[in-house]
Scaffold this active site. Structure first.
Site, mmCIF file in Angstrom:
data_model
loop_
_atom_site.group_PDB
_atom_site.id
_atom_site.type_symbol
_atom_site.label_atom_id
_atom_site.label_comp_id
_atom_site.label_asym_id
_atom_site.label_seq_id
_atom_site.Cartn_x
_atom_site.Cartn_y
_atom_site.Cartn_z
ATOM 1 N N ARG A 132 -6.862 73.297 6.731
ATOM 2 C CA ARG A 132 -5.948 72.385 5.954
ATOM 3 C C ARG A 132 -5.454 70.986 6.852
ATOM 4 O O ARG A 132 -5.964 71.092 7.988
ATOM 5 C CB ARG A 132 -4.759 73.234 5.716
ATOM 6 C CG ARG A 132 -4.494 74.319 5.097
ATOM 7 C CD ARG A 132 -3.375 75.195 4.918
ATOM 8 N NE ARG A 132 -3.555 76.357 3.953
ATOM 9 C CZ ARG A 132 -3.946 77.446 4.578
ATOM 10 N NH1 ARG A 132 -4.195 77.635 5.791
ATOM 11 N NH2 ARG A 132 -3.976 78.390 3.671
ATOM 12 N N HIS A 167 -7.486 67.415 0.533
ATOM 13 C CA HIS A 167 -7.374 69.140 0.371
ATOM 14 C C HIS A 167 -8.600 69.745 -0.354
ATOM 15 O O HIS A 167 -8.984 70.790 -0.345
ATOM 16 C CB HIS A 167 -6.166 69.669 -0.288
ATOM 17 C CG HIS A 167 -5.815 71.061 -0.251
ATOM 18 N ND1 HIS A 167 -5.617 71.656 1.232
ATOM 19 C CD2 HIS A 167 -6.148 72.094 -1.184
ATOM 20 C CE1 HIS A 167 -5.577 72.838 1.030
ATOM 21 N NE2 HIS A 167 -5.688 73.207 -0.158
ATOM 22 N N ARG A 197 -11.303 71.222 1.931
ATOM 23 C CA ARG A 197 -11.091 72.730 2.012
ATOM 24 C C ARG A 197 -11.640 73.474 0.798
ATOM 25 O O ARG A 197 -12.080 74.454 0.853
ATOM 26 C CB ARG A 197 -9.621 72.906 2.473
ATOM 27 C CG ARG A 197 -9.101 74.680 2.462
ATOM 28 C CD ARG A 197 -7.799 74.636 2.926
ATOM 29 N NE ARG A 197 -6.965 75.836 2.652
ATOM 30 C CZ ARG A 197 -7.371 77.028 3.303
ATOM 31 N NH1 ARG A 197 -8.060 76.833 4.441
ATOM 32 N NH2 ARG A 197 -6.892 78.215 2.830
ATOM 33 N N HIS A 255 -5.802 83.183 4.051
ATOM 34 C CA HIS A 255 -5.032 83.824 2.967
ATOM 35 C C HIS A 255 -4.590 85.215 3.165
ATOM 36 O O HIS A 255 -5.294 86.203 3.619
ATOM 37 C CB HIS A 255 -5.905 83.687 1.637
ATOM 38 C CG HIS A 255 -6.173 82.157 1.167
ATOM 39 N ND1 HIS A 255 -6.912 82.020 0.059
ATOM 40 C CD2 HIS A 255 -5.460 81.303 1.487
ATOM 41 C CE1 HIS A 255 -6.749 80.599 -0.102
ATOM 42 N NE2 HIS A 255 -5.951 79.916 0.990
ATOM 43 N N TYR A 296 -4.304 92.760 8.081
ATOM 44 C CA TYR A 296 -4.637 93.152 9.354
ATOM 45 C C TYR A 296 -6.043 93.671 9.231
ATOM 46 O O TYR A 296 -6.528 94.217 10.323
ATOM 47 C CB TYR A 296 -3.601 94.337 9.781
ATOM 48 C CG TYR A 296 -2.287 94.097 10.022
ATOM 49 C CD1 TYR A 296 -1.722 93.076 10.645
ATOM 50 C CD2 TYR A 296 -1.422 94.118 8.748
ATOM 51 C CE1 TYR A 296 -0.539 92.752 10.824
ATOM 52 C CE2 TYR A 296 0.131 93.795 8.674
ATOM 53 C CZ TYR A 296 0.435 92.951 9.586
ATOM 54 O OH TYR A 296 1.788 92.502 9.743
#
Length: 378
Positions: free
Chosen positions: A206, A313, A316, A339, A348
């Site tokens: 970003r 953007h 990306r 994300h 995780y």
């Protein structure tokens, strides 16, 4: 003088007023004090039915103090925003949307008087006045969140924000550049921003993440970029480095071998000095800002023969699409892009560095193929 109905009821009582209308009275379940229903009724039967409904609400635990909903919306909204934990930029946006698009219509309205019909009319009015649909959706979401809290605080019985589809809008499909177009854009832009374009596309970073990068975040030998923070600009023009929105935003991204030399050249010529120097700086050596970068971006689009509708953007978005074409799984893409998912556990569940390197190598193969085919620079 009001006349009692005579027959004693198990719950509450009704009486006829001098006006001829009937009043229902009952014990407040919170204080035990006798109180009157909010309105009177044309007949004894109507008043008795009203008492039956009140008793049922109390037994179900759904009774709400009618006086609680008399709090003016603006007063409650200010307290709601003050007590809410928000990032500085998000707080500014909430304050602006409240001030410009919500308070003018609901400022002095008691919470209990905000109905679904009123919300529907307010939303239609914003759209008819030309307020952009994304802003209207944001305003509706904020209003709904405030009134959800009012329900939790037992000030109102249910949230009147029940307009179907008002909380979302169809996002127009953004353009996806080809690898030759990305390389042409990197050629066309001012040299100090060449690496910015390449990292945005082939690292899927970003603008705020790129602007916050420090020298210590880049390891060219390992071909990795560590994303630890993101730059944001407040309404008063201050630049603040903040943590990513979620744990998934802190990540390590592999980059193609084919852009390493471009980044090395950039670090030698344009980056700030020292281990903690910013990788990307403005022309005058100051922090990189979206506002100052805009003119350079538009000029580069024109020189590269690309539409002025292409946003930074979109690089990306392009990187995401290209990475998916390398065979990356959904989870690998989510990890690479920083994300989160609706399942917190996935935050995780990181992929291995070897797989991310394979994605970067796949992107590199696309770059080589484009350059060998004459679609980009050498």
């Amino acid at each position: 003088m009001a006349k009692s109905s005579g027959k004693r009821r198990r719950f509450g009582a009704v009486r006829q007023l001098p006006s001829g209308r009937w009043q229902a009275r009952y014990r407040d379940p919170s204080t035990g004090l006798l109180r009157s229903a909010e309105k009177t009724y044309p007949s004894k039967r109507d008043a008795e039915v009203a008492l039956t409904h009140l008793e049922a609400d109390i037994l179900r635990g759904e009774w709400a103090d009618p006086d609680a909903g008399k709090v003016p919306f603006a007063e409650y909204a200010d307290a709601w925003l003050r007590d809410r934990k928000l990032a500085a930029r998000s707080r500014e946006r909430h304050e602006m949307v409240l001030r410009l698009h919500i308070k003018p219509d609901f400022e002095n309205t008691p919470l209990a008087r905000i109905t679904t019909a009123r919300v529907r009319s307010w939303r239609a009015g914003l759209l008819s006045r030309g307020v952009g649909e994304p802003t209207v959706v944001k305003a509706y979401q904020i209003l709904r969140a405030i009134l959800n809290t009012a329900v939790d605080d037992e000030l109102i019985r249910r949230n009147p924000c029940r307009v179907k589809g008002a909380d979302r809008y169809d996002v127009p499909e953004r353009p996806v550049l080809t690898v030759p177009q990305v390389l042409a854009l990197a050629d066309a832009i001012a040299p100090r921003y060449r690496a910015l374009v390449l990292l945005a596309a082939f690292g899927a970073l970003r603008f705020g993440e790129l602007a916050a990068l420090r020298r210590r975040d880049i390891d060219l030998e390992a071909r990795i970029v560590s994303v630890r923070r993101s730059q944001m600009e407040t309404q008063d023009g201050r630049l603040v480095d903040k943590a990513p929105k979620s744990a998934a935003g802190v990540r390590v991204v592999s980059i193609p071998e084919e852009i390493v030399s471009d980044i090395r050249t950039h670090l030698d010529r344009y980056s700030g000095s020292g281990h903690d120097g910013h990788v990307f700086l403005g022309v005058q050596g100051g922090r990189l800002r979206r506002s100052n970068f805009r003119a350079t971006w538009v000029k580069a689009l024109k020189a590269a023969g690309l539409s002025a509708e292409v946003h930074f953007h979109d690089l990306r978005h392009t990187g995401n699409t290209l990475a998916s074409n390398t065979g990356a799984s959904t989870r690998e893409l989510m990890t690479r892009l920083g994300h989160s998912t609706s399942r917190a556990a996935l935050i995780y569940q990181h992929m291995t560095g070897d797989r991310d390197r394979a994605i970067a190598d796949g992107l590199g193969a696309m770059i080589r193929e484009s350059r060998d085919g004459g679609g980009g620079t050498t």
